[in-house]
Enzyme design. Structure first.
Site, PDB file in Angstrom:
ATOM      1  N   HIS A   8       4.308   2.262  -8.048  1.00 57.23           N
ATOM      2  CA  HIS A   8       3.351   1.142  -7.957  1.00 57.23           C
ATOM      3  C   HIS A   8       2.365   1.185  -9.127  1.00 57.23           C
ATOM      4  O   HIS A   8       2.045   0.160  -9.729  1.00 57.23           O
ATOM      5  CB  HIS A   8       2.511   1.240  -6.674  1.00 57.23           C
ATOM      6  CG  HIS A   8       3.270   1.043  -5.406  1.00 57.23           C
ATOM      7  ND1 HIS A   8       3.420   2.039  -4.477  1.00 57.23           N
ATOM      8  CD2 HIS A   8       3.899  -0.046  -4.904  1.00 57.23           C
ATOM      9  CE1 HIS A   8       4.113   1.579  -3.451  1.00 57.23           C
ATOM     10  NE2 HIS A   8       4.416   0.325  -3.683  1.00 57.23           N
TER      11      HIS A   8
ATOM     12  N   GLY B 265       0.826  -1.217   0.000  1.00 56.23           N
ATOM     13  CA  GLY B 265       0.000   0.000   0.000  1.00 56.23           C
ATOM     14  C   GLY B 265       0.852   1.255   0.000  1.00 56.23           C
ATOM     15  O   GLY B 265       2.025   1.226  -0.398  1.00 56.23           O
TER      16      GLY B 265
ATOM     17  N   LEU C 159       0.453   3.729  -2.006  1.00 58.41           N
ATOM     18  CA  LEU C 159       0.803   3.629  -3.428  1.00 58.41           C
ATOM     19  C   LEU C 159       1.315   4.956  -4.001  1.00 58.41           C
ATOM     20  O   LEU C 159       0.764   6.014  -3.718  1.00 58.41           O
ATOM     21  CB  LEU C 159      -0.421   3.170  -4.230  1.00 58.41           C
ATOM     22  CG  LEU C 159      -1.039   1.834  -3.804  1.00 58.41           C
ATOM     23  CD1 LEU C 159      -2.233   1.493  -4.693  1.00 58.41           C
ATOM     24  CD2 LEU C 159      -0.012   0.705  -3.841  1.00 58.41           C
TER      25      LEU C 159
ATOM     26  N   GLN D 186      15.136  -8.204  -4.026  1.00 57.01           N
ATOM     27  CA  GLN D 186      13.841  -8.875  -3.813  1.00 57.01           C
ATOM     28  C   GLN D 186      13.357  -9.519  -5.118  1.00 57.01           C
ATOM     29  O   GLN D 186      12.857 -10.642  -5.124  1.00 57.01           O
ATOM     30  CB  GLN D 186      12.820  -7.863  -3.305  1.00 57.01           C
ATOM     31  CG  GLN D 186      11.393  -8.389  -3.250  1.00 57.01           C
ATOM     32  CD  GLN D 186      10.444  -7.405  -2.599  1.00 57.01           C
ATOM     33  OE1 GLN D 186      10.358  -7.343  -1.386  1.00 57.01           O
ATOM     34  NE2 GLN D 186       9.723  -6.628  -3.383  1.00 57.01           N
TER      35      GLN D 186
ATOM     36  N   GLU E  19      11.999  -3.094 -10.066  1.00 56.44           N
ATOM     37  CA  GLU E  19      13.474  -3.189  -9.993  1.00 56.44           C
ATOM     38  C   GLU E  19      14.026  -2.348  -8.858  1.00 56.44           C
ATOM     39  O   GLU E  19      15.183  -2.492  -8.486  1.00 56.44           O
ATOM     40  CB  GLU E  19      14.091  -2.721 -11.310  1.00 56.44           C
ATOM     41  CG  GLU E  19      13.976  -3.753 -12.394  1.00 56.44           C
ATOM     42  CD  GLU E  19      14.759  -3.376 -13.633  1.00 56.44           C
ATOM     43  OE1 GLU E  19      15.209  -2.218 -13.740  1.00 56.44           O
ATOM     44  OE2 GLU E  19      14.918  -4.243 -14.502  1.00 56.44           O
ATOM     45  N   LYS E  20      13.227  -1.444  -8.330  1.00 56.80           N
ATOM     46  CA  LYS E  20      13.655  -0.640  -7.178  1.00 56.80           C
ATOM     47  C   LYS E  20      14.156  -1.571  -6.061  1.00 56.80           C
ATOM     48  O   LYS E  20      15.161  -1.313  -5.413  1.00 56.80           O
ATOM     49  CB  LYS E  20      12.478   0.220  -6.705  1.00 56.80           C
ATOM     50  CG  LYS E  20      12.513   0.692  -5.281  1.00 56.80           C
ATOM     51  CD  LYS E  20      13.490   1.818  -5.079  1.00 56.80           C
ATOM     52  CE  LYS E  20      13.420   2.445  -3.723  1.00 56.80           C
ATOM     53  NZ  LYS E  20      13.365   1.511  -2.600  1.00 56.80           N
ATOM     54  N   ASP E  21      13.434  -2.669  -5.853  1.00 57.79           N
ATOM     55  CA  ASP E  21      13.848  -3.681  -4.871  1.00 57.79           C
ATOM     56  C   ASP E  21      14.498  -4.822  -5.656  1.00 57.79           C
ATOM     57  O   ASP E  21      13.922  -5.902  -5.811  1.00 57.79           O
ATOM     58  CB  ASP E  21      12.630  -4.165  -4.078  1.00 57.79           C
ATOM     59  CG  ASP E  21      11.988  -3.031  -3.307  1.00 57.79           C
ATOM     60  OD1 ASP E  21      12.672  -2.410  -2.484  1.00 57.79           O
ATOM     61  OD2 ASP E  21      10.800  -2.724  -3.543  1.00 57.79           O
TER      62      ASP E  21
HETATM   63  O1  PAF Z   1       8.010  -4.753  -2.004  1.00 63.34           O
HETATM   64  C1  PAF Z   1       7.076  -4.817  -1.185  1.00 63.34           C
HETATM   65  O2  PAF Z   1       6.270  -3.894  -1.056  1.00 63.34           O
HETATM   66  C2  PAF Z   1       6.918  -6.055  -0.316  1.00 63.34           C
HETATM   67  O3  PAF Z   1       8.160  -6.567   0.057  1.00 63.34           O
HETATM   68  C3  PAF Z   1       6.038  -7.138  -0.949  1.00 63.34           C
HETATM   69  C4  PAF Z   1       6.673  -7.685  -2.231  1.00 63.34           C
HETATM   70  C5  PAF Z   1       4.667  -6.591  -1.260  1.00 63.34           C
HETATM   71  C6  PAF Z   1       5.875  -8.318   0.007  1.00 63.34           C
HETATM   72  O4  PAF Z   1       5.249  -7.928   1.194  1.00 63.34           O
END
Ligand code: PAF
Length: 296
Positions: A38, A32, A34, A153, A148-150
């Site tokens: 996003h 959220g 956003l 991840q 790609e910011k994360d």
């Molecule tokens: O990047 C995020 O906002 C979170 O790590 C995610 C992928 C929604 C998992 O909670």
């Protein structure tokens, strides 16, 4: 107003209808608060599938006791308004309960989850992998979009999907930046006005470092220069500023191929992360984005 559901039962009703009609389903998992970054991921999902689900859930499992779970910005009504205006999100899943009381299973990713964030926040990727696997099982998307910011991840999710044979295609969305280069992040809202100005240096210094590497300066020197530059503007607490292999995240002590520069640091009390691709090009080939920033 964009349709939204809170329970797994309501989610299943909606999803099974779409599945019966042969719709291709796309998922954009979020916590959220956003922003345009996003929204760009949600638009990308729309371009690649028939129905888009945005999940909004601040996942406690990926925060340690000392992190910002309680203060993490929660702006559900504003988020729903933004999604309505965007017009391409078909359903918001905002679960009231994600883990039952006796939940006792955590995915333990290794490999690309181990360095960088994995060392500093050892709880983090286990929490992320677990919630993403749950969301994949609940929503059964054909595609899922991650920014790609994360960057780390994104790699961890790709590894999870490949290793556990999950039938989901992972698509990466570009980092969205403010006009001064700061990567959009929900946590930017923690910054004071002066910290916000300071934070613009992160991207600028990353760009300068990329150019230095491309012009042949040694990796260790280029990184030391960057750390000195950040220190001069008052950014002293740096978790990492590191050149890595873009697939394995192994550290690179020489620059001989395409690489990724990944950064985590504190501006005031706020921890920010960012990263850029550093392509292995001939010296002097500087992109116009960088030139523009250098002039400001
Ligand atoms: O990047 C995020 O906002 C979170 O790590 C995610 C992928 C929604 C998992 O909670």
């Amino acid at each position: 107003m964009t349709k939204y559901v809170n329970s797994l039962a309501d989610l299943k009703t909606q999803i099974s209808g779409w599945q019966r009609n042969g719709n291709k389903i796309g998922l954009v998992p979020t916590m959220g608060s956003l922003h345009e970054g996003h929204l760009s991921l949600i638009s990308l999902a729309h371009e690649n599938c028939d129905k888009v689900v945005t999940s909004i859930y601040v996942n406690p499992q990926q925060f340690s006791q000392t992190e910002d779970f309680d203060s993490y910005p929660r702006t559900l009504n504003k988020d729903l308004e933004k999604l309505s205006e965007l017009r391409v999100c078909d359903l918001v899943f905002n679960p009231t309960q994600m883990y039952h009381e006796s939940h006792a299973t955590i995915i333990a990713p290794t490999g690309v989850a181990e360095p960088l964030e994995g060392q500093i926040r050892p709880h983090f990727f286990g929490g992320v992998a677990t919630i993403i696997l749950k969301l994949f099982n609940q929503i059964q998307p054909d595609i899922a979009i991650f920014g790609e910011k994360d960057y780390q991840q994104l790699l961890v999710i790709k590894q999870l999907t490949r290793d556990l044979d999950l039938p989901v295609q992972i698509i990466a969305g570009q980092t969205f930046r403010e006009t001064d280069g700061l990567a959009m992040s929900s946590r930017n809202s923690y910054l004071s006005d002066s910290e916000r100005k300071l934070a613009a240096n992160i991207y600028r210094v990353m760009q300068i470092t990329a150019e230095n590497l491309q012009s042949g300066i040694e990796v260790s020197k280029a990184i030391q220069n960057a750390v000195n530059k950040l220190a001069r503007v008052g950014i002293n607490k740096i978790d990492y500023f590191s050149l890595r292999d873009p697939i394995t995240l192994e550290p690179l002590s020489t620059f001989k191929k395409d690489a990724r520069l990944l950064v985590a640091l504190y501006v005031g009390a706020t921890r920010l992360i960012d990263n850029i691709a550093v392509s292995f090009v001939q010296s002097g080939a500087i992109n116009s984005e960088y030139n523009q920033l250098r002039e400001t």
